[in-house]
Design a protein around this motif. Structure first.
Motif, short mmCIF file in Angstrom:
data_model
loop_
_atom_site.label_atom_id
_atom_site.label_comp_id
_atom_site.label_asym_id
_atom_site.label_seq_id
_atom_site.Cartn_x
_atom_site.Cartn_y
_atom_site.Cartn_z
N TYR A 52 0.87 -1.17 0.00
CA TYR A 52 0.00 0.00 0.00
C TYR A 52 0.90 1.22 0.00
CZ TYR A 52 -3.65 3.32 1.20
OH TYR A 52 -4.51 4.38 1.19
N LYS A 245 -21.80 -5.08 0.09
CA LYS A 245 -20.80 -4.87 -0.94
C LYS A 245 -20.14 -6.18 -1.35
CE LYS A 245 -19.62 -0.14 0.52
NZ LYS A 245 -18.54 0.75 1.01
N ASN A 249 -20.45 -7.86 -5.29
CA ASN A 249 -19.20 -7.67 -6.04
C ASN A 249 -18.77 -6.22 -6.11
OD1 ASN A 249 -19.09 -10.48 -6.68
ND2 ASN A 249 -20.54 -10.15 -8.35
N VAL A 251 -16.46 -5.09 -3.87
CA VAL A 251 -15.19 -5.09 -3.16
C VAL A 251 -14.14 -5.77 -4.04
CG1 VAL A 251 -16.25 -5.08 -0.88
CG2 VAL A 251 -15.74 -7.25 -1.99
N PRO A 252 -12.86 -5.57 -3.75
CA PRO A 252 -11.82 -6.25 -4.54
C PRO A 252 -11.96 -7.78 -4.48
CG PRO A 252 -10.87 -4.48 -3.25
CD PRO A 252 -12.28 -4.61 -2.79
N THR A 253 -11.43 -8.43 -5.49
CA THR A 253 -11.56 -9.89 -5.60
C THR A 253 -10.91 -10.61 -4.43
OG1 THR A 253 -11.52 -9.64 -8.00
CG2 THR A 253 -11.20 -11.86 -7.12
N TYR A 254 -9.77 -10.11 -3.95
CA TYR A 254 -9.07 -10.81 -2.87
C TYR A 254 -9.88 -10.80 -1.58
CZ TYR A 254 -7.58 -6.12 -1.37
OH TYR A 254 -7.56 -4.81 -0.97
N SER A 256 -13.56 -10.74 -1.66
CA SER A 256 -14.74 -11.59 -1.93
C SER A 256 -14.39 -13.06 -1.95
CB SER A 256 -15.38 -11.17 -3.25
OG SER A 256 -14.46 -11.28 -4.32
N GLN A 257 -13.14 -13.42 -2.31
CA GLN A 257 -12.75 -14.81 -2.34
C GLN A 257 -12.72 -15.45 -0.95
OE1 GLN A 257 -8.99 -14.79 -4.42
NE2 GLN A 257 -9.95 -14.97 -6.44
#
Length: 444
Positions: A52, A245, A249, A251-254, A256-257
Motif C-alpha cells: 500500500y 458490498k 461484487n 469489493v476487490p476480488t481478494y 470476496s474470495q
C-alpha cells in the motif's frame, strides 16, 4: 533534471539537479510513477505480499511444530527484496522493519530474521496504516489508543461548549471526531466487550459536552435528545453495508474470495435459506472474527433487505434512526446556551429538585417545589406551578423556541416561497410552530 517553481516561476534560489532514481517529492505524477517503479517487487517471492503506497508487508503461515521451515522462506524473501532494492536504487531501513508473529498461545519462539545483515526487531504490537495490530489479535491496544485519541480531541471541545450552541458542537463532533470511531471498525468490532465499552463511554462523554447534561444522566436519554446512535448500532449498520458490498461484487476480488468457501450452494430455494453456512463446531475465537461477524450480519437480514438493488437504498434501509424525539436539541434556534442546557437537562430528567433528590445529590433535601410545596416534576415545573414570575419565564421560553426545519415545507421549498394568500400554507406553518413549542412536554 529537477528544480523548484514558486507560483509558476523558476525559483532563483533553487539549483538544477539530476535525479538518478526515485521520483520528485510533491509532484502530481510522483505517486503513480512510484507505484510503477515498485510494481515488480513481489515477483519471485514465495510469501504473500501486501503493498500500500510505500508500505510493504510479507506474510507467511507458520506451523508451530516446525517454525524453521517458514523462517527459511521469510529469510529467503527478505534477501530477494534486498537484492531488488540494490539493483533499483531504493534503500530500505531495517530499523523501521518489524517482526510480528500472530499466535493464539501468547508467546512465540521463532528464529530471528535479518535484513541486510541487520536484526529485525521483534514486537508484540505494531501500528500499520493507522491500525494497531497485536500478536493475539484481541485489538486491546487499538481500542485503548483510539479512546485516548478521541478524548484528547474532546478536551478542546469541552472548552468551546461554554460559548457555542449544541448545533455547532454537534457539527464539529460529527465532522472531525466521530469518524475516528469508523476507521477499521469492522475489524476491531470483534474485540472484547470490555474494551468496546471504553469507546461507548467516550461517546457518552461527547454527548454530555454537546448537550450540556450532567455526568450520571441516563445514557439512552442523552443520546436520544441529540438523535445519536450508540457506537454498537453504528458498527452493526456498517457491518451490514460491507456485507452488501461483498455479496454484490463491490469489493476487490481478494476480499470476496474469502467468503466463497462458506456460501450456501444448495440448489433448493427455501424461505429461510441462509446465504452462508458455518462450520458445525466453531470456536469462540472464530465466532468473534470479522469474517464470521460479516457473514452472520448478512444471514440475519431479512430476505427483502438483502435483495435491495442499489447500495444507496440499502444504506437508507439499515441506517434508519431509532424512535427518537421528533425534534433534537441541535435543531432548535432562538435559545441561549444557558437555556439550551437547562432544557436538555430537563429532557433527560436530571435538573429539577425531584431528579437530583432521587439520585441522592448532596444539599438537595427536599424534592418539592419551593413555591407550591408540591413534588417538582417536569409537568409541575412546566404546567402547574402557580408562581407568576416562574409562569412568565416558561411563557418566554416557549415563545423563543423555533425548529430550524420549519424553514422547509414537505415539498422541500422555503417557507418564504409559499404563496402569501395560501391559507393551507399558513395553517400548516402555524401548526408546525405550535407542535415544536410543545415538544418539551414529551418527558413531562
Amino acid at each position: 533534471m529537477c528544480t523548484a517553481r514558486v507560483e509558476g516561476e523558476l525559483s532563483p534560489y533553487s539549483d538544477e539537479n539530476y535525479i538518478n532514481s526515485g521520483v520528485p517529492q510533491g509532484s502530481l505524477l510522483g505517486p503513480l510513477l512510484f507505484l510503477l517503479y515498485i510494481n515488480d517487487l513481489p515477483e519471485g517471492l514465495e510469501c504473500a505480499t501486501f503493498i500500500y503506497a510505500d508500505d510493504t508487508s510479507i506474510y507467511m503461515p507458520t506451523d508451530p511444530a516446525d517454525p524453521i521451515a517458514a523462517n527459511n522462506v521469510l529469510q529467503s524473501d527478505l534477501n530477494r527484496i534486498y537484492e531488488w532494492s540494490t539493483i533499483w536504487g531504493l534503500c530500505f531501513k531495517p530499523s523501521k522493519c518489524k517482526d510480528l508473529t500472530f499466535t493464539k498461545q501468547g508467546d512465540s519462539n521463532h528464529v530471528n530474521l535479518y535484513f541486510n545483515r541487520l536484526l529485525i526487531p521483534k514486537v508484540t504490537v505494531h501500528k500499520h496504516l493507522g491500525f494497531y495490530l497485536d500478536q493475539n489479535l484481541n485489538f486491546k491496544e487499538h481500542v485503548t489508543k483510539l479512546a485516548e485519541k478521541v478524548q484528547n480531541k474532546l478536551n478542546p471541545l469541552k472548552k468551546l461548549s461554554y460559548c457555542l450552541k449544541s448545533k455547532h458542537l454537534n457539527t464539529i463532533y460529527n465532522t472531525y471526531i466521530s469518524p475516528n470511531f469508523d476507521y477499521c471498525d469492522i475489524i476491531y468490532s470483534s474485540a472484547n466487550e470490555t474494551y468496546l465499552k471504553m469507546l461507548e463511554r467516550t461517546h457518552y462523554r461527547a454527548a454530555l459536552i454537546v448537550s450540556g447534561c450532567i455526568q450520571g444522566s441516563n445514557t439512552s436519554k442523552v443520546l436520544s435528545i441529540l438523535n445519536w446512535r450508540t457506537l454498537s448500532a453504528k458498527r452493526k449498520a456498517r457491518l451490514e453495508i460491507f456485507a452488501y458490498k461483498v455479496n454484490n461484487n463491490l469489493v476487490p476480488t481478494y476480499i470476496s474470495q474469502l467468503f466463497l468457501n462458506y456460501r450456501n450452494m444448495g440448489v433448493r430455494e427455501t424461505r429461510n435459506r441462509r446465504p452462508y453456512i458455518f462450520p458445525p463446531r466453531s470456536s469462540s475465537r472464530i465466532r468473534k472474527s470479522p469474517l464470521y461477524r460479516l457473514m452472520s450480519a448478512w444471514n440475519n437480514l431479512r430476505r427483502d433487505t438483502r435483495s435491495i438493488e442499489t447500495l444507496s437504498q440499502f444504506k437508507s434501509k439499515v441506517n434508519i434512526l431509532p424512535d427518537f424525539l421528533h425534534t433534537s436539541s441541535t435543531e432548535l434556534i432562538g435559545l441561549t446556551r444557558k437555556q439550551e442546557i437547562h432544557l436538555n437537562r430537563m429532557r433527560v430528567d436530571f435538573v429539577l429538585n425531584s431528579h437530583l433528590h432521587a439520585h441522592n445529590f448532596t444539599g438537595v433535601n427536599n424534592p418539592n417545589c419551593t413555591h407550591c410545596n408540591k413534588l417538582n416534576t417536569n409537568s409541575h415545573f412546566l404546567l402547574r406551578c402557580q408562581d407568576p414570575i416562574h409562569r412568565q419565564r416558561i411563557i418566554n421560553l416557549l415563545t423563543s423556541i423555533h425548529d430550524v426545519r420549519v424553514q422547509n415545507n414537505r415539498a422541500g421549498k422555503s417557507v418564504g416561497t409559499w404563496e402569501r394568500g395560501s391559507q393551507e400554507a399558513r395553517k400548516s406553518h402555524r401548526k408546525f410552530f405550535d407542535d415544536q413549542k410543545n415538544f418539551i412536554l414529551l418527558f413531562a
